[in-house]
Write a protein that holds these residues in place. Structure first.
Motif, PDB file in Angstrom:
ATOM      1  N   ARG A 174      30.548 -12.057  20.226  1.00  0.00           N
ATOM      2  CA  ARG A 174      30.054 -12.507  18.927  1.00  0.00           C
ATOM      3  C   ARG A 174      30.144 -11.381  17.900  1.00  0.00           C
ATOM      4  O   ARG A 174      30.502 -11.602  16.739  1.00  0.00           O
ATOM      5  CB  ARG A 174      28.619 -13.001  19.057  1.00  0.00           C
ATOM      6  CG  ARG A 174      28.155 -13.880  17.928  1.00  0.00           C
ATOM      7  CD  ARG A 174      28.863 -15.218  17.894  1.00  0.00           C
ATOM      8  NE  ARG A 174      28.456 -16.092  18.989  1.00  0.00           N
ATOM      9  CZ  ARG A 174      29.218 -17.048  19.485  1.00  0.00           C
ATOM     10  NH1 ARG A 174      30.440 -17.237  19.004  1.00  0.00           N
ATOM     11  NH2 ARG A 174      28.794 -17.813  20.469  1.00  0.00           N
ATOM     12  N   THR A 175      29.823 -10.161  18.307  1.00  0.00           N
ATOM     13  CA  THR A 175      29.882  -9.028  17.383  1.00  0.00           C
ATOM     14  C   THR A 175      31.304  -8.792  16.902  1.00  0.00           C
ATOM     15  O   THR A 175      31.563  -8.677  15.696  1.00  0.00           O
ATOM     16  CB  THR A 175      29.338  -7.759  18.063  1.00  0.00           C
ATOM     17  OG1 THR A 175      27.991  -7.988  18.491  1.00  0.00           O
ATOM     18  CG2 THR A 175      29.372  -6.580  17.109  1.00  0.00           C
ATOM     19  N   ALA A 213      22.895  -5.023   9.271  1.00  0.00           N
ATOM     20  CA  ALA A 213      22.957  -3.692   9.885  1.00  0.00           C
ATOM     21  C   ALA A 213      21.749  -3.448  10.775  1.00  0.00           C
ATOM     22  O   ALA A 213      21.876  -2.915  11.889  1.00  0.00           O
ATOM     23  CB  ALA A 213      23.040  -2.624   8.793  1.00  0.00           C
ATOM     24  N   ALA A 214      20.566  -3.851  10.301  1.00  0.00           N
ATOM     25  CA  ALA A 214      19.357  -3.663  11.103  1.00  0.00           C
ATOM     26  C   ALA A 214      19.439  -4.465  12.397  1.00  0.00           C
ATOM     27  O   ALA A 214      19.101  -3.959  13.482  1.00  0.00           O
ATOM     28  CB  ALA A 214      18.130  -4.076  10.297  1.00  0.00           C
ATOM     29  N   ASN A 215      19.883  -5.713  12.318  1.00  0.00           N
ATOM     30  CA  ASN A 215      19.978  -6.540  13.525  1.00  0.00           C
ATOM     31  C   ASN A 215      21.035  -6.017  14.482  1.00  0.00           C
ATOM     32  O   ASN A 215      20.830  -5.994  15.706  1.00  0.00           O
ATOM     33  CB  ASN A 215      20.280  -7.990  13.140  1.00  0.00           C
ATOM     34  CG  ASN A 215      19.068  -8.705  12.578  1.00  0.00           C
ATOM     35  OD1 ASN A 215      17.934  -8.410  12.951  1.00  0.00           O
ATOM     36  ND2 ASN A 215      19.290  -9.640  11.663  1.00  0.00           N
ATOM     37  N   LEU A 216      22.178  -5.615  13.943  1.00  0.00           N
ATOM     38  CA  LEU A 216      23.235  -5.076  14.796  1.00  0.00           C
ATOM     39  C   LEU A 216      22.762  -3.806  15.490  1.00  0.00           C
ATOM     40  O   LEU A 216      22.987  -3.625  16.702  1.00  0.00           O
ATOM     41  CB  LEU A 216      24.483  -4.800  13.948  1.00  0.00           C
ATOM     42  CG  LEU A 216      25.684  -4.184  14.668  1.00  0.00           C
ATOM     43  CD1 LEU A 216      26.118  -5.043  15.842  1.00  0.00           C
ATOM     44  CD2 LEU A 216      26.840  -3.984  13.685  1.00  0.00           C
ATOM     45  N   PRO A 237      27.042  -2.592  30.853  1.00  0.00           N
ATOM     46  CA  PRO A 237      28.412  -2.047  30.924  1.00  0.00           C
ATOM     47  C   PRO A 237      29.330  -2.614  29.850  1.00  0.00           C
ATOM     48  O   PRO A 237      30.185  -1.892  29.310  1.00  0.00           O
ATOM     49  CB  PRO A 237      28.875  -2.454  32.331  1.00  0.00           C
ATOM     50  CG  PRO A 237      27.613  -2.603  33.123  1.00  0.00           C
ATOM     51  CD  PRO A 237      26.595  -3.132  32.154  1.00  0.00           C
ATOM     52  N   GLU A 238      29.140  -3.882  29.512  1.00  0.00           N
ATOM     53  CA  GLU A 238      30.012  -4.508  28.515  1.00  0.00           C
ATOM     54  C   GLU A 238      29.896  -3.826  27.148  1.00  0.00           C
ATOM     55  O   GLU A 238      30.874  -3.752  26.393  1.00  0.00           O
ATOM     56  CB  GLU A 238      29.671  -5.994  28.377  1.00  0.00           C
ATOM     57  CG  GLU A 238      29.949  -6.825  29.613  1.00  0.00           C
ATOM     58  CD  GLU A 238      28.832  -6.758  30.664  1.00  0.00           C
ATOM     59  OE1 GLU A 238      28.916  -7.484  31.666  1.00  0.00           O
ATOM     60  OE2 GLU A 238      27.869  -5.978  30.463  1.00  0.00           O
ATOM     61  N   ALA A 239      28.677  -3.363  26.802  1.00  0.00           N
ATOM     62  CA  ALA A 239      28.452  -2.743  25.500  1.00  0.00           C
ATOM     63  C   ALA A 239      28.808  -1.262  25.491  1.00  0.00           C
ATOM     64  O   ALA A 239      28.862  -0.655  24.418  1.00  0.00           O
ATOM     65  CB  ALA A 239      26.991  -2.917  25.088  1.00  0.00           C
ATOM     66  N   ARG A 240      29.036  -0.689  26.655  1.00  0.00           N
ATOM     67  CA  ARG A 240      29.287   0.745  26.757  1.00  0.00           C
ATOM     68  C   ARG A 240      30.775   1.083  26.736  1.00  0.00           C
ATOM     69  O   ARG A 240      31.145   2.254  26.719  1.00  0.00           O
ATOM     70  CB  ARG A 240      28.635   1.304  28.021  1.00  0.00           C
ATOM     71  CG  ARG A 240      27.114   1.149  28.030  1.00  0.00           C
ATOM     72  CD  ARG A 240      26.517   1.529  29.377  1.00  0.00           C
ATOM     73  NE  ARG A 240      26.657   2.949  29.648  1.00  0.00           N
ATOM     74  CZ  ARG A 240      25.786   3.892  29.267  1.00  0.00           C
ATOM     75  NH1 ARG A 240      24.714   3.546  28.563  1.00  0.00           N
ATOM     76  NH2 ARG A 240      25.983   5.145  29.568  1.00  0.00           N
ATOM     77  N   ARG A 241      31.616   0.074  26.729  1.00  0.00           N
ATOM     78  CA  ARG A 241      33.061   0.320  26.707  1.00  0.00           C
ATOM     79  C   ARG A 241      33.473   0.858  25.338  1.00  0.00           C
ATOM     80  O   ARG A 241      33.048   0.353  24.311  1.00  0.00           O
ATOM     81  CB  ARG A 241      33.819  -0.956  27.028  1.00  0.00           C
ATOM     82  CG  ARG A 241      33.544  -1.464  28.442  1.00  0.00           C
ATOM     83  CD  ARG A 241      34.358  -2.701  28.753  1.00  0.00           C
ATOM     84  NE  ARG A 241      34.060  -3.161  30.105  1.00  0.00           N
ATOM     85  CZ  ARG A 241      33.710  -4.404  30.412  1.00  0.00           C
ATOM     86  NH1 ARG A 241      33.615  -5.310  29.448  1.00  0.00           N
ATOM     87  NH2 ARG A 241      33.473  -4.742  31.660  1.00  0.00           N
ATOM     88  N   SER A 242      34.329   1.848  25.354  1.00  0.00           N
ATOM     89  CA  SER A 242      34.710   2.505  24.105  1.00  0.00           C
ATOM     90  C   SER A 242      35.419   1.559  23.154  1.00  0.00           C
ATOM     91  O   SER A 242      35.265   1.684  21.930  1.00  0.00           O
ATOM     92  CB  SER A 242      35.594   3.716  24.394  1.00  0.00           C
ATOM     93  OG  SER A 242      36.775   3.316  25.087  1.00  0.00           O
ATOM     94  N   VAL A 274      32.035  -0.770  16.660  1.00  0.00           N
ATOM     95  CA  VAL A 274      30.688  -1.169  16.249  1.00  0.00           C
ATOM     96  C   VAL A 274      29.979  -0.021  15.529  1.00  0.00           C
ATOM     97  O   VAL A 274      29.343  -0.227  14.490  1.00  0.00           O
ATOM     98  CB  VAL A 274      29.877  -1.651  17.463  1.00  0.00           C
ATOM     99  CG1 VAL A 274      28.402  -1.802  17.101  1.00  0.00           C
ATOM    100  CG2 VAL A 274      30.412  -2.984  17.955  1.00  0.00           C
ATOM    101  N   LEU A 275      30.087   1.176  16.051  1.00  0.00           N
ATOM    102  CA  LEU A 275      29.466   2.320  15.369  1.00  0.00           C
ATOM    103  C   LEU A 275      30.139   2.583  14.024  1.00  0.00           C
ATOM    104  O   LEU A 275      29.472   2.906  13.034  1.00  0.00           O
ATOM    105  CB  LEU A 275      29.533   3.559  16.261  1.00  0.00           C
ATOM    106  CG  LEU A 275      28.628   3.523  17.495  1.00  0.00           C
ATOM    107  CD1 LEU A 275      28.893   4.722  18.400  1.00  0.00           C
ATOM    108  CD2 LEU A 275      27.161   3.491  17.087  1.00  0.00           C
TER     109      LEU A 275
END
Length: 691
Positions: free
Chosen positions: A188-189, A214-217, A228-233, A239-240
C-alpha cells in the motif's frame, strides 16, 4: 460585502493580521524558492545521514537501534496489548480495521469504497462525482470545481490505513497473519508513492494533508520496524526518502499566510514534529523539529483560549484540535521533548471543555462546521462523538476531574498499560455541571436529563468566522443523552457552494430570522469566511439547584432600516423538567419574524398536550399564560421524549428539512416553524416539556 469591504472587516477584527499575513507570504515565497533549489535526498545522502555505507545496513541503523519511548515503538507493544486485553472488543476492532485495510476498503464520509486485496488504489478519484484529479504539478491543478470535492480523495491519501495495518500487525498472534499485514503495509505504501509523485496531483495541494500523511507514514513504519518485509532496502530507502520529501514540502508550504492561521498550520507543525522525532537522523529533522516545537507552543497560545475552547468557533473542530495537540504532546513526551507548561495546561482544559458539553451518551453539539475531521486513526467514531475525550484526558494527565466513562481504545494505543493503571487509580469525577465559555461563545445548561448548549459569542478565528455559522442564540437540546433539537450540520464544503451556504444560514439554525435577513452577510464566493457582525454576548449566566438561567443577545439586526435587537432567555426548570425560552425584541417598525426548531429526523407530530404537561409548562417561570391548542411532540410515536408548547399566536407547523450528522451525509428531517408579524417591543415564548 465586496473585496474591499471584506479586507477592511478583517483588518478591523484582526489588527495587524493582514500585515503579518503579508509578511508570512513573503517568507513563504522565500521558503519555496529555497525548496526548489535544494539538493533532494537521494540514496547516497541518506546512507551518509545514517552513517552506513550500504543500503542493506540501513534497517539495522534505522529500525533496530531505536531510542525513545514513543507509543508506536515496538518495545511498547506488550504494554499496549496488555491495555487492549482489558477492553472488551478492542483487539477485534483493531483486527477489523486492519483487515479492511488489507482489502483496500475505506470508509469515506459514510461511503464504503473497496479496491480489493493486492490491487492498486485509485487514489485521485472522488467517489461521489467519479472525477479523477489529474496527476500534474499542483500549480497547474484546478482544485475546486463544481460537483467535485477534494476531501474525498484526501481521506484515502492521509494513509491512516497504514496505522490500521500496524494495529493488526501488533494484535495478530498468528505468524502468517502478521506477514499478511506487513506485506499489505509495504504494498500500500509503495502504491501510493508511485501513484503520487512529489508535488503532483491532489494529494500535494494541501500542506495539512501532506503533514498528516507524513505523521501516519512515520508512525506506521516504526510499528513495523521488526517486520522483515519493512526492513528490505528496496522498501526502506524510498520510504525514508519520501518522508524527507514530505517534511520538506510541508516546511516550504506552511499554511501561515492568512490573516489568522488556523488548524491547518497546527497540522503542519504536528507532521514535522512527529516525523522529525521518530526519524531524527534525516538531514533536515533537527531544524524542522525546532520549528515545530516553537510553532506548536505559539499556536497553542493563539488558537486555544485560556478557558480551554478552540478559537475555531466550532465544536467539531475542537475535537480535531484536541487530537492534533494531543498527538504532538504524546510523541514529544515519549521522546523527551518539552512543549511547555502553557501547552500542557491548555490541552488539559481542552479536555475539560469537551466534557462540559457532551451528553451522557458522549455526543457533542454540532455547533459550527463539522467536516468529521480526526487525527487518531485507532478506532472509527461518528462525527459527533466526543465522549472518549474525557477518559483519554484522565489517563493522559491523571486528572480525576476527567475520570468518567470507560477507558477508550485511543488511550490504550497511545498510553498502554501505564495509562490504564493511571485511569483505574482515579476516583470518579462528579457529574458534569453547567458551564459558560465566554471566549469560545458556548454556554451549557445541564439538569433534569437535559443538556442545552447555546451559541452566543464572537465568530471564530478572531472574528474571521471561517468555520462559524449564523447561529447566534441558537442551541442544541439533548435529552437522556440523545439529540432532540439540533443544529443541522454542514453537509459539504466546495462540492456545492449553495448547499454550503444554506447550512451556514440563519434559517438553518434554532434562532429567530428577522425580515428574511441574515444575522451576518453571507458572501457567496467566500465559503470559509463569515466575519463578525452580530456581536452576540451573554448578559446573565446563572446556574442553580432547581432553576438555571441564561440570557444572551445579539445585534445582527440593528443594521436594518428599522433596527431590532434580539435577546433570548433560556430557563431550565429542573423541578418541572422543562425548558422555557423567551425571545425579546426591542426596536422600531413592523417586522416579519420566523422561528425554527430543527429536528434530527422525521419523528415528530402535532398533538394536544396532556393536562399534566400543560400544568408543568404553566409553572415554568416566565411561561406564557395561554398556549396554542396543538404542540409538537418529539420522538417516536410509541416513545416520545418531549412536547413543545407555543404561546398563543405562535402557531407551529412541521415542514420538511434536512440534517447532516457528519460531513457528506445528509438525511431527510423536519423543522418546526412559527411565523409572526410584530412591532417591538415584543416577547415570543415557548416551553419544551420533557417526558
Amino acid at each position: 460585502m465586496g473585496t474591499l469591504g471584506y479586507y477592511s472587516t478583517i483588518a478591523r477584527l484582526a489588527p495587524g493580521g493582514l500585515a503579518r499575513g503579508m509578511a508570512r507570504r513573503v517568507q513563504g515565497v522565500a521558503r519555496q524558492a529555497r525548496y526548489r533549489k535544494r539538493e533532494r535526498l537521494d540514496e547516497p545522502r541518506l546512507l551518509e545521514a545514517y552513517g552506513v555505507s550500504r543500503a542493506e545496513e540501513l534497517a539495522e541503523r534505522v529500525l533496530s537501534a531505536r531510542a525513545g519511548g514513543a507509543w508506536c515503538e515496538v518495545d511498547q507493544r506488550a504494554s499496549v496489548m496488555e491495555a487492549l486485553a482489558a477492553l472488551p472488543g478492542a483487539e477485534e476492532r483493531a483486527l477489523a480495521r486492519a483487515r479492511d485495510a488489507v482489502r483496500g476498503e475505506f470508509d469515506v464520509f459514510g461511503r464504503t469504497v473497496c479496491f480489493g486485496e493486492g490491487r492498486p488504489v485509485d487514489w485521485s478519484r472522488d467517489p461521489v462525482s467519479g472525477y479523477r484529479y489529474p496527476v500534474i504539478p499542483v500549480e497547474q491543478l484546478r482544485l475546486e470545481q463544481p460537483g467535485v470535492d477534494p476531501k474525498y480523495p484526501w481521506v484515502l491519501g492521509r494513509l491512516d490505513c497504514l496505522v490500521a495495518l500496524g494495529q493488526g500487525y501488533w494484535v495478530e498472534r498468528d505468524a502468517a497473519g502478521r506477514r499478511t499485514f506487513a506485506r499489505a503495509f509495504v504494498t500500500r505504501t509503495l502504491d501510493f508513492l508511485q501513484a503520487n509523485p512529489v508535488g503532483q496531483g491532489v494529494h500535494w495541494t494541501c500542506a495539512m494533508e501532506v503533514a498528516l500523511r507524513a505523521a501516519n507514514l512515520a508512525q506506521a513504519l516504526v510499528m513495523f520496524s521488526d517486520a522483515p518485509e519493512a526492513r528490505r532496502s528496496e522498501f526502506l530507502v524510498p520510504v525514508l526518502e519520501s518522508l524527507a520529501e514530505h517534511t520538506a514540502w510541508v516546511e516550504a508550504h506552511l499554511e501561515d499566510k492568512g490573516a489568522v492561521p488556523n488548524n491547518h498550520l497546527v497540522s503542519n507543525y504536528v507532521g514535522l514534529l512527529v516525523a522529525g522525532l521518530l526519524f531524527p537522523e534525516l538531514p533536515d529533522a533537527p531544524r524542522q523539529v525546532a520549528r515545530a516545537v516553537a510553532g506548536l507552543r505559539a499556536q497553542m497560545e493563539a488558537q486555544v483560549h485560556p478557558e480551554g475552547t478552540s478559537f475555531e468557533g466550532s465544536v467539531p473542530y475542537h475535537r480535531l484540535a484536541v487530537e492534533l495537540f494531543t498527538l504532538a504532546w504524546v510523541v514529544a513526551r515519549g521522546t523527551g521533548t518539552d512543549l511547555g507548561e502553557l501547552y500542557e495546561t491548555r490541552l488539559r482544559r481542552m479536555y475539560a471543555a469537551a466534557r462540559a458539553w457532551c451528553s451522557e451518551e458522549g455526543l457533542a453539539p454540532q455547533i459550527g462546521d463539522n467536516d468529521s475531521g480526526r487525527v487518531f486513526p485507532f478506532r472509527e467514531r461518528e462525527s459527533r462523538d466526543q465522549g472518549y475525550l474525557a477518559p483519554l484526558g484522565a489517563a493522559l494527565f491523571g486528572d480525576p476531574n476527567l475520570r468518567e466513562g470507560t477507558f477508550p481504545d485511543e488511550a490504550a494505543w497511545l498510553l498502554g498499560q501505564p495509562g490504564l493503571e493511571r485511569f483505574q487509580s482515579l476516583r470518579l469525577a462528579r457529574p458534569a455541571e453547567s458551564e459558560s465559555f465566554p471566549e469560545g461563545g458556548l454556554h451549557v445548561l445541564r439538569g433534569a436529563g437535559a443538556v442545552v448548549t447555546v451559541s452566543a459569542g464572537a465568530q471564530g478565528q478572531r472574528g474571521v468566522g471561517g468555520h462559524s455559522h449564523n447561529d447566534k442564540l441558537s442551541f442544541e437540546l439533548h435529552l437522556r443523552g440523545r439529540p432532540v433539537i439540533v443544529d443541522p450540520g454542514t453537509g459539504t464544503y466546495t462540492r456545492e457552494p449553495a448547499v454550503r451556504n444554506a447550512f451556514r444560514a440563519t434559517a438553518a439554525h434554532n434562532t429567530l430570522e428577522v425580515d428574511g435577513v441574515e444575522q451576518a452577510p453571507l458572501e457567496p464566493g467566500r465559503l470559509f469566511a463569515l466575519p463578525e457582525a452580530a456581536r452576540a454576548r451573554v448578559q446573565v449566566f446563572q446556574p442553580g439547584a432547581e432553576l438555571e438561567r441564561l440570557t444572551a443577545r445579539h445585534d445582527g439586526y440593528r443594521a436594518l432600516p428599522s433596527p431590532v435587537g434580539v435577546e433570548r432567555t433560556f430557563l431550565l426548570d429542573k423541578r418541572e423538567r422543562a425548558l422555557g425560552v423567551t425571545d425579546a425584541l426591542v426596536g422600531v417598525g413592523l417586522h416579519e419574524i420566523v422561528g425554527r426548531l430543527h429536528l434530527p429526523d422525521r419523528e415528530a407530530r402535532l398533538r394536544a398536550p396532556q393536562p399534566e404537561q400543560l400544568a408543568r409548562a404553566l409553572r415554568v417561570p416566565q411561561a406564557p399564560r395561554n398556549f396554542e391548542s396543538l404542540g409538537v411532540e418529539l420522538g417516536p410515536a410509541e416513545a416520545p421524549v418531549a412536547l413543545v408548547l407555543f404561546a398563543t399566536g405562535l402557531e407551529p407547523r412541521l415542514e420538511p428539512s434536512r440534517y447532516s450528522p457528519g460531513y457528506g451525509l445528509v438525511v431527510p428531517s423536519q423543522v418546526v416553524v412559527f411565523r409572526v408579524r410584530v412591532s417591538p417591543p415584543a416577547w415570543l415564548r415557548w416551553v419544551v416539556v420533557f417526558n
